[in-house]
Write a protein that holds these residues in place. Sequence first.
Motif, short mmCIF file in Angstrom:
data_model
loop_
_atom_site.label_atom_id
_atom_site.label_comp_id
_atom_site.label_asym_id
_atom_site.label_seq_id
_atom_site.Cartn_x
_atom_site.Cartn_y
_atom_site.Cartn_z
N LYS A 118 0.84 -1.18 0.00
CA LYS A 118 0.00 0.00 0.00
C LYS A 118 0.88 1.24 0.00
O LYS A 118 1.80 1.35 0.80
CB LYS A 118 -0.91 0.01 1.23
N ARG A 119 0.59 2.14 -0.93
CA ARG A 119 1.32 3.41 -1.01
C ARG A 119 0.32 4.54 -1.16
O ARG A 119 -0.77 4.36 -1.71
CB ARG A 119 2.26 3.42 -2.22
N SER A 120 0.71 5.71 -0.70
CA SER A 120 -0.13 6.89 -0.87
C SER A 120 0.36 7.68 -2.07
O SER A 120 1.56 7.83 -2.29
CB SER A 120 -0.06 7.78 0.37
N THR A 150 -0.79 11.29 -4.59
CA THR A 150 -1.59 12.50 -4.64
C THR A 150 -2.15 12.66 -6.04
O THR A 150 -1.41 12.67 -7.02
CB THR A 150 -0.75 13.74 -4.27
N ARG A 191 -4.78 13.13 -1.36
CA ARG A 191 -4.03 11.91 -1.07
C ARG A 191 -4.98 10.72 -1.09
O ARG A 191 -6.10 10.80 -0.60
CB ARG A 191 -3.37 11.98 0.31
N THR A 192 -4.52 9.64 -1.69
CA THR A 192 -5.28 8.40 -1.69
C THR A 192 -4.31 7.23 -1.59
O THR A 192 -3.15 7.35 -1.98
CB THR A 192 -6.17 8.27 -2.95
N SER A 193 -4.77 6.15 -1.01
CA SER A 193 -3.94 4.95 -0.88
C SER A 193 -4.29 3.96 -1.98
O SER A 193 -5.47 3.76 -2.30
CB SER A 193 -4.17 4.29 0.48
N ILE A 194 -3.26 3.35 -2.52
CA ILE A 194 -3.43 2.35 -3.57
C ILE A 194 -2.66 1.10 -3.15
O ILE A 194 -1.52 1.19 -2.72
CB ILE A 194 -2.90 2.86 -4.92
N SER A 195 -3.30 -0.05 -3.30
CA SER A 195 -2.65 -1.33 -3.02
C SER A 195 -2.38 -2.05 -4.33
O SER A 195 -3.30 -2.29 -5.12
CB SER A 195 -3.54 -2.21 -2.13
N TRP A 222 4.09 -2.09 -8.79
CA TRP A 222 4.68 -0.82 -8.35
C TRP A 222 5.99 -0.58 -9.09
O TRP A 222 6.25 0.53 -9.57
CB TRP A 222 4.94 -0.80 -6.84
N ASN A 247 3.02 9.95 -9.39
CA ASN A 247 1.76 10.64 -9.11
C ASN A 247 1.09 11.13 -10.39
O ASN A 247 -0.13 10.98 -10.56
CB ASN A 247 1.98 11.83 -8.16
N SER A 282 -6.82 0.75 -8.74
CA SER A 282 -5.79 -0.30 -8.72
C SER A 282 -5.89 -1.18 -9.97
O SER A 282 -4.87 -1.51 -10.59
CB SER A 282 -5.92 -1.17 -7.47
#
Length: 83
Positions: free
Chosen positions: A10-12, A14, A19-23, A29, A44, A61
């Motif tokens: 999981k990373r954040s 922008t 800001r949003t988290s994506i797994s 990645w 980003n 995702s």
Amino acid sequence: MAGDDIEDVKRSVTIAGHRTSISLERPFWNALKELACSEKTSVNELVRRIDVARDGKGSLSSAIRVHVLKSAQAKAATCRVEP
């Protein structure tokens, strides 16, 4: 395939100032970072473009995974040799 490759990371990011988290799995990645670098942009910004292109359909995702896959397929197509 290593066991670490299938675990979500999981990373954040922008997107448009939010800001949003994506797994994503680690290989996705890594590929996303390589694509951003090859396009001379940030992760980003690349994620923002993918988000805009998906037009609210599906998850972000999933859209990222599909983008990474299509990019790999396009690259592979340039390497194919006709018999």
